[in-house]
Design a protein around this motif. Structure first.
Motif, PDB file in Angstrom:
ATOM      1  N   ARG A  35       0.801  -1.224   0.000  1.00 16.35           N
ATOM      2  CA  ARG A  35       0.000   0.000   0.000  1.00 16.35           C
ATOM      3  C   ARG A  35       0.827   1.265   0.000  1.00 16.35           C
ATOM      4  N   ASN A  36       2.096   1.170   0.427  1.00 18.83           N
ATOM      5  CA  ASN A  36       2.932   2.360   0.615  1.00 18.83           C
ATOM      6  C   ASN A  36       3.952   2.467  -0.510  1.00 18.83           C
ATOM      7  N   VAL A  42       1.436  -0.744  -6.433  1.00 17.65           N
ATOM      8  CA  VAL A  42       0.757  -0.148  -5.276  1.00 17.65           C
ATOM      9  C   VAL A  42      -0.699  -0.599  -5.308  1.00 17.65           C
ATOM     10  N   ASP A  52      -3.977  -2.173  -2.509  1.00 16.61           N
ATOM     11  CA  ASP A  52      -4.471  -2.563  -1.191  1.00 16.61           C
ATOM     12  C   ASP A  52      -5.283  -3.846  -1.332  1.00 16.61           C
ATOM     13  N   SER A 109      -9.091  -4.014  -0.555  1.00 15.06           N
ATOM     14  CA  SER A 109     -10.093  -3.291  -1.331  1.00 15.06           C
ATOM     15  C   SER A 109     -10.375  -3.987  -2.657  1.00 15.06           C
ATOM     16  N   GLY A 134      -7.962  -2.698  -5.232  1.00 19.78           N
ATOM     17  CA  GLY A 134      -6.626  -3.256  -5.028  1.00 19.78           C
ATOM     18  C   GLY A 134      -6.514  -4.668  -5.572  1.00 19.78           C
ATOM     19  N   THR A 192      -8.586  -8.775   6.548  1.00 16.89           N
ATOM     20  CA  THR A 192      -7.206  -8.660   6.062  1.00 16.89           C
ATOM     21  C   THR A 192      -6.514 -10.015   5.987  1.00 16.89           C
TER      22      THR A 192
END
Length: 261
Positions: A37-38, A59, A61, A64, A67, A109
């Motif tokens: 994510r970063n 990049v 997530d 989501s 993502g 997650t």
């Protein structure tokens, strides 16, 4: 985005184990897709890898929809043959003190998002000559510990998912594997968790060691692997004589309660 012809996708690459794994695989000449994510953390990681021009940043997530769609698109753009799921979250807490949101976040997650991603990847991977999916779980996916009720739940389920899916896809070219480290020296463990482990005498492995063992595991035909001694022994005992493990863990409860409230 241009991807290499052959690559390993590391989801959660900027985490402790992810960074160590990326460094070791890069040194072995592997092309990597570093997913997280970063963007800043991923860029820093890539800049410090051997042959950095061979590696790509993604990049995205995992938790989501957008993502997961980005990850599927990346895999569709190149014959990525190995996908390693390292993304995860953890919280040391008495279960009754966790919020509904923290419970939902942990389960989503550590389990649901991974299941949804793999569900969408399977039709794509079925068109490949061979591919490997590695879900990184935990020793706590086989031993329920006080203070980690929700985390254990997510990892127990991830282990079951990996086992069942591996058997369901046994007649395909998709190889599903499950890798379970014990406590590892990463930022996922809070200062409280580290202090509790120290008082309990629980050992922690370095990220370099775990990454090396994961690479060794990838080279085998084993479907699952647990790290650490005596943790591996406790896993076996817990599967056949859980009452013995419960009795031992009960003696540790006074210490555990100091840290979980």
């Amino acid at each position: 985005m241009t991807l290499p012809d052959k690559a390993t996708l590391i989801i959660g690459a900027s985490g402790g184990i992810g960074q160590a794994l990326a460094q070791q695989l890069a040194e072995q000449g592997e092309s990597l897709v570093l997913c997280g994510r970063n963007q800043t953390a991923l860029a820093h990681l890539k800049a410090n890898l051997a042959a950095q021009e061979k590696h790509t940043i993604l990049v995205a997530d995992l938790t989501s929809v957008a993502g997961r769609e980005a990850i599927v698109l990346a895999v569709s753009n190149a014959p990525i043959d190995t996908i390693i799921n390292l993304a995860g979250t953890n919280q040391l807490s008495a279960f009754k003190k966790q919020t509904h949101e923290s419970i939902e976040t942990t389960i989503h997650t550590n389990l649901t998002a991974i299941m949804l991603l793999i569900h969408d990847l399977i039709p794509l991977l079925e068109t490949r000559s061979s591919s490997t999916l590695v879900n990184v779980g935990s020793t706590l996916g086989a031993i329920g510990l006080p203070g980690y009720v929700t985390y254990c739940t997510s990892k127990f389920a991830l282990r079951g998912f990996s086992e069942a899916l591996s058997r369901e896809l046994a007649d395909t070219a998709i190889n599903v594997k499950y890798f379970a480290p014990r406590t590892t020296e990463t930022s996922i463990n809070s200062a409280r968790a580290n202090a509790m482990n120290m008082e309990l005498g629980n050992k922690a492995d370095s990220t370099q060691y775990v990454a090396n063992e994961l690479i060794r595991f990838l080279a085998t035909e084993k479907e699952s692997c647990h790290l650490g001694w005596p943790e591996k022994l406790f896993v076996k005992i817990n599967s056949v004589l859980p009452s013995a493990v419960s009795k031992h863990l009960k003696t540790q409860l006074p210490i555990v309660r100091k840290y979980i409230g």
